[in-house]
Design an enzyme around this catalytic site. Structure first.
Site, PDB file in Angstrom:
ATOM      1  N   ARG A  22       0.843  -1.208   0.000  1.00  0.00           N
ATOM      2  CA  ARG A  22       0.000   0.000   0.000  1.00  0.00           C
ATOM      3  C   ARG A  22       0.876   1.255   0.000  1.00  0.00           C
ATOM      4  NH1 ARG A  22      -5.242   0.022   3.195  1.00  0.00           N
ATOM      5  NH2 ARG A  22      -5.693  -1.210   1.366  1.00  0.00           N
ATOM      6  N   LEU A 143     -15.652  13.756   5.712  1.00  0.00           N
ATOM      7  CA  LEU A 143     -15.633  13.803   4.238  1.00  0.00           C
ATOM      8  C   LEU A 143     -16.447  12.642   3.665  1.00  0.00           C
ATOM      9  CD1 LEU A 143     -13.749  11.405   2.814  1.00  0.00           C
ATOM     10  CD2 LEU A 143     -11.937  12.750   3.816  1.00  0.00           C
ATOM     11  N   ALA A 144     -16.986  12.857   2.483  1.00  0.00           N
ATOM     12  CA  ALA A 144     -17.670  11.764   1.777  1.00  0.00           C
ATOM     13  C   ALA A 144     -16.821  11.369   0.574  1.00  0.00           C
ATOM     14  CB  ALA A 144     -19.065  12.207   1.339  1.00  0.00           C
ATOM     15  N   ALA A 202     -23.570   9.881  15.463  1.00  0.00           N
ATOM     16  CA  ALA A 202     -24.893  10.500  15.333  1.00  0.00           C
ATOM     17  C   ALA A 202     -25.072  11.101  13.933  1.00  0.00           C
ATOM     18  CB  ALA A 202     -25.069  11.584  16.394  1.00  0.00           C
ATOM     19  N   ASN A 204     -23.702  10.240  11.083  1.00  0.00           N
ATOM     20  CA  ASN A 204     -23.927   9.180  10.100  1.00  0.00           C
ATOM     21  C   ASN A 204     -25.306   8.540  10.271  1.00  0.00           C
ATOM     22  OD1 ASN A 204     -21.672   9.427   8.536  1.00  0.00           O
ATOM     23  ND2 ASN A 204     -20.457   7.986   9.706  1.00  0.00           N
ATOM     24  N   ALA A 205     -25.722   8.377  11.523  1.00  0.00           N
ATOM     25  CA  ALA A 205     -27.045   7.783  11.761  1.00  0.00           C
ATOM     26  C   ALA A 205     -28.147   8.702  11.213  1.00  0.00           C
ATOM     27  CB  ALA A 205     -27.243   7.533  13.255  1.00  0.00           C
ATOM     28  N   CYS A 256     -19.346   3.360   6.152  1.00  0.00           N
ATOM     29  CA  CYS A 256     -19.675   3.977   7.444  1.00  0.00           C
ATOM     30  C   CYS A 256     -21.089   3.724   7.958  1.00  0.00           C
ATOM     31  CB  CYS A 256     -19.484   5.485   7.355  1.00  0.00           C
ATOM     32  SG  CYS A 256     -17.779   5.949   7.172  1.00  0.00           S
ATOM     33  N   PHE A 257     -22.078   3.960   7.100  1.00  0.00           N
ATOM     34  CA  PHE A 257     -23.439   4.063   7.643  1.00  0.00           C
ATOM     35  C   PHE A 257     -23.870   2.833   8.444  1.00  0.00           C
ATOM     36  CE2 PHE A 257     -25.182   7.431   4.448  1.00  0.00           C
ATOM     37  CZ  PHE A 257     -24.390   8.376   5.066  1.00  0.00           C
ATOM     38  N   ARG A 432     -31.473   3.728  -9.189  1.00  0.00           N
ATOM     39  CA  ARG A 432     -30.930   5.043  -8.807  1.00  0.00           C
ATOM     40  C   ARG A 432     -31.676   6.193  -9.475  1.00  0.00           C
ATOM     41  NH1 ARG A 432     -27.162   4.994  -4.568  1.00  0.00           N
ATOM     42  NH2 ARG A 432     -26.074   3.018  -4.641  1.00  0.00           N
TER      43      ARG A 432
HETATM   44  C1  UDX Z   1     -20.666   9.102   4.553  1.00  0.00           C
HETATM   45  C2  UDX Z   1     -20.952  10.484   5.161  1.00  0.00           C
HETATM   46  O1  UDX Z   1     -21.661  11.285   4.186  1.00  0.00           O
HETATM   47  C3  UDX Z   1     -19.648  11.153   5.558  1.00  0.00           C
HETATM   48  O2  UDX Z   1     -19.909  12.399   6.208  1.00  0.00           O
HETATM   49  C4  UDX Z   1     -18.893  10.229   6.502  1.00  0.00           C
HETATM   50  O3  UDX Z   1     -17.642  10.810   6.833  1.00  0.00           O
HETATM   51  C5  UDX Z   1     -18.678   8.877   5.868  1.00  0.00           C
HETATM   52  O4  UDX Z   1     -19.925   8.319   5.465  1.00  0.00           O
HETATM   53  P1  UDX Z   1     -19.836   8.209   2.177  1.00  0.00           P
HETATM   54  O5  UDX Z   1     -20.083   6.840   2.745  1.00  0.00           O
HETATM   55  O6  UDX Z   1     -18.567   8.464   1.462  1.00  0.00           O
HETATM   56  O7  UDX Z   1     -19.943   9.299   3.333  1.00  0.00           O
HETATM   57  O8  UDX Z   1     -20.995   8.514   1.112  1.00  0.00           O
HETATM   58  P2  UDX Z   1     -22.401   9.265   1.107  1.00  0.00           P
HETATM   59  O9  UDX Z   1     -22.363  10.314   0.077  1.00  0.00           O
HETATM   60  O10 UDX Z   1     -22.825   9.706   2.462  1.00  0.00           O
HETATM   61  O11 UDX Z   1     -23.392   8.136   0.580  1.00  0.00           O
HETATM   62  C6  UDX Z   1     -23.651   6.943   1.329  1.00  0.00           C
HETATM   63  C7  UDX Z   1     -24.657   6.070   0.614  1.00  0.00           C
HETATM   64  O12 UDX Z   1     -25.935   6.665   0.614  1.00  0.00           O
HETATM   65  C8  UDX Z   1     -24.323   5.814  -0.867  1.00  0.00           C
HETATM   66  O13 UDX Z   1     -24.573   4.461  -1.165  1.00  0.00           O
HETATM   67  C9  UDX Z   1     -25.260   6.733  -1.596  1.00  0.00           C
HETATM   68  O14 UDX Z   1     -25.542   6.286  -2.893  1.00  0.00           O
HETATM   69  C10 UDX Z   1     -26.479   6.673  -0.699  1.00  0.00           C
HETATM   70  N1  UDX Z   1     -27.360   7.840  -0.827  1.00  0.00           N
HETATM   71  C11 UDX Z   1     -26.914   9.098  -0.539  1.00  0.00           C
HETATM   72  C12 UDX Z   1     -28.687   7.654  -1.208  1.00  0.00           C
HETATM   73  O15 UDX Z   1     -29.113   6.526  -1.458  1.00  0.00           O
HETATM   74  N2  UDX Z   1     -29.506   8.751  -1.300  1.00  0.00           N
HETATM   75  C13 UDX Z   1     -29.088  10.020  -1.022  1.00  0.00           C
HETATM   76  O16 UDX Z   1     -29.892  10.956  -1.121  1.00  0.00           O
HETATM   77  C14 UDX Z   1     -27.745  10.200  -0.626  1.00  0.00           C
END
Ligand code: UDX
Length: 465
Positions: A22, A143-144, A202, A204-205, A256-257, A432
C-alpha cells in the site's frame, strides 16, 4: 493527510502503514484508491512535506501529533458480534505508539470509534508510557467519498474533542492551529471527548435515517401512484428539513453508515437503552428491505423466475465517482439474483473484475479486515458471474438491466442500441432513478424506477413475492 500537507507547507506529514504494497502504491503514479482530485494534491506535496513510509516506528517516534486512522470493523465473533466495533487494530496501534515514543505526543482518533474509546486508549498509553505524557483528542472525519477533496478544502465543520484539563485544552489548540491554516475559525468546533466521538456516529445515523425515510416513502409511492422525487422535492423545500440526502435509491452503502449504526445500537443496548437501540436498528432494517424489495421486483416482473436468464448489472460501486464497493447494495442485490439462479453480467467503470468476484463470495463484515484475512478470489470465483469492460457488452442478449450505481455515463448510453441487442420483453430496473423512463418506454422497454408510478406491466405483480 495530503490536504493537511498541501495547506500547511510548514508541517511535515508522514503517512505510515505496516502493509508495504500500500505504501508502494502511495509512492507511485497509481494511487491505491480512486478519488477525484486526490492525485493532484499528492503530486504537489509528495517529496516536499508529504511522505509515505513503512517505517512506522521511526516516524511515530519523531512525531508531535499522531493521527490514528486504522480500520474499526464490526466484530464477527465473540461478545457483540455483528454489532460492536472491533478495536483490535486500534489497540495494536496504541501499543506501538506507547512502545516507540520517547517524547510527549498528541494522539488523535481519526477512525470512527465507539464512545469512550479514548478512555481505553488513554489507559493503554499511560500504563506503558515510561513517564511520557499523551493527550488524546477525537477528531472525526466527515468527508464523503467521491467529493473528498472539496469536502476537505471547505468543510462544513471540523470537530475536535479533548479533555477539559489545561493540558487537554492545550492539545486542542495545537490541532486547531493546524486546521486554522485554511478552515475559518467559526467552523472549528471544540467539545469534550465523548461529544466528539458520539457526534460522528450521530451524524452518520441521521444521514442514513434520511435515506431510509425516503426509501420507506418510495415503497408507499409505488403502491399509491405518487412520485417519490416529487414528494422528496416538496418535503425538502421546507427549510427546516432541507433538500439534501433525499434521493430514493436501491439502498445506502459505504464503509460507514451500516457499521456506525450497528455500533450505535450496541452502545445503546450496553447502556440499558433498548428503545433507543430499536429506533436506530430500524434504519438498517429499511435499508435491507429496500434491497430485497428491488430483487423481488426484478424476479416477479420476469415471470417469477430469473433462472438461467442473463441480467446485466450496471454499476457495482456504492456510489458514483468512487471505486469503493464496501457495503455496496450491489452485493446484496447480486446475491439475491444469484440465489434465484440468474446469470449476471456486471459492468462498473471503476471496479476491477477480481474485486467484484471477491465481494460476491465474501462473508458479511469481512471487507473491513486486512486483505490476507479475506477470501482469495481466483480459486472460488462465482461461475454465474461475468464482468465486462463496457455497458453494451454487459447488456448484449440480456433479459433485463439493473442500474445499481448512479454513474453519469449511464444517463447517456444509447438505449436504443441496447434495446435492439436484448431479449424481449426487455426490462430496465433503475435502482438510482438515472434514466428517463418515458423515453425508454417509447423505445419499448418495460421500466421500473424506484418510487415512481408503476409501468402497467408491473402493476399487477406483487412487490414482495
Ligand atoms: C458518509 C458520510 O456522508 C460522511 O460524512 C462520513 O464521513 C462517511 O460516510 P460516504 O459513505 O462516502 O460518506 O458517502 P455518502 O455520500 O454519504 O453516501 C452513502 C450512501 O448513501 C451511498 O450508497 C449513496 O448512494 C447513498 N445515498 C446518498 C442515497 O441513497 N440517497 C441520497 O440521497 C444520498
Amino acid at each position: 493527510m495530503a490536504v493537511i500537507a498541501l495547506k500547511c507547507p510548514s508541517i511535515e506529514v508522514v503517512v505510515v502503514d505496516i502493509w508495504e504494497p500500500r505504501i508502494a502504491a502511495w509512492n507511485s503514479d497509481q494511487l491505491p484508491i480512486y478519488e477525484p482530485g486526490l492525485y493532484d494534491v499528492v503530486k504537489e506535496c509528495r517529496g516536499r512535506n508529504l511522505f509515505f513510509s513503512k517505517d512506522v516506528e521511526k516516524h511515530v517516534a519523531e512525531a508531535d501529533i499522531v493521527f490514528v486512522s486504522v480500520n474499526t470493523p464490526t466484530k464477527t465473533q465473540g461478545l457483540g458480534a455483528g454489532k460492536a466495533a472491533d478495536l483490535t487494530y486500534w489497540e495494536s496501534a496504541a501499543r506501538t505508539i506507547a512502545d516507540v515514543s520517547k517524547s510527549d505526543k498528541i494522539v488523535v482518533e481519526k477512525s470512527t470509534v465507539p464512545v469512550k474509546t479514548a478512555e481505553a486508549i488513554e489507559k493503554i498509553l499511560t500504563h506503558n508510557s515510561k513517564g511520557i505524557k499523551f493527550q488524546i483528542l477525537s477528531n472525526p472525519e466527515f468527508l464523503a467519498e467521491g467529493t473528498a477533496i472539496g469536502d476537505l478544502f471547505q468543510p462544513d465543520r471540523v470537530l475536535i474533542g479533548g479533555r477539559e484539563t489545561p493540558e487537554g485544552q492545550k492539545a486542542i489548540q495545537a490541532l486547531k492551529d493546524v486546521y486554522a491554516h485554511w478552515v475559518p475559525e467559526d467552523r472549528i468546533l471544540t467539545t469534550n471527548l465523548w461529544s466528539a466521538e458520539l457526534s460522528k456516529l450521530a451524524a452518520n445515523a441521521f444521514l442514513a435515517q434520511r435515506i431510509s425515510s425516503v426509501n420507506a416513502m418510495s415503497a408507499l409511492c409505488e403502491a399509491t401512484g405518487a412520485d417519490v422525487a416529487e414528494v422528496a422535492y416538496a418535503v425538502g423545500k421546507d427549510s427546516r428539513i432541507g433538500p439534501k440526502f433525499l434521493n430514493a435509491s436501491v439502498g445506502f452503502g459505504g464503509s460507514c453508515f451500516q457499521k456506525d449504526i450497528l455500533n450505535l445500537v450496541y452502545i445503546c443496548e450496553c447502556n440499558g437503552l433498548p428503545e433507543v437501540a430499536e429506533y436506530w436498528k430500524q434504519v438498517i432494517k429499511i435499508n435491507d428491505y429496500q434491497k430485497s424489495r428491488f430483487v423481488n421486483r426484478v424476479v416477479s416482473s420476469m415471470f417469477n423466475t430469473v433462472s438461467q436468464k442473463k441480467i446485466a448489472i450496471l454499476g457495482f460501486a456504492f456510489k458514483k465517482d468512487t471505486g469503493d464497493t464496501r457495503e455496496t447494495p450491489a452485493i446484496d442485490v447480486c446475491q439475491g439474483l444469484l440465489g434465484d439462479k440468474a446469470l449476471l453480467s456486471i459492468y462498473d467503470p471503476q471496479v476491477q473484475k477480481e474485486h467484484i468476484q471477491r465481494d460476491l463470495i465474501m462473508k458479511k463484515f469481512d471487507w473491513d479486515h486486512p486483505l490476507h484475512l479475506q477470501p482469495k478470489s481466483a480459486s472460488s470465483a462465482v461461475e454465474q458471474v461475468t464482468v465486462t469492460s463496457d455497458a453494451y457488452e454487459a447488456t448484449k442478449e440480456a433479459h433485463g438491466v439493473c442500474i445499481l450505481t448512479e454513474w453519469d455515463e449511464f444517463k447517456t448510453l444509447d438505449y436504443k442500441k441496447i434495446y435492439d441487442n436484448m431479449q424481449k420483453p426487455a426490462f430496465v430496473f433503475d435502482g438510482r432513478n438515472v434514466v428517463n423512463a418515458d423515453k425508454l418506454r417509447e423505445i419499448g422497454f418495460i421500466v421500473y424506477s424506484i418510487g415512481k408510478p408503476l409501468d402497467a406491466w408491473l402493476k399487477d405483480m406483487p412487490a414482495i413475492a
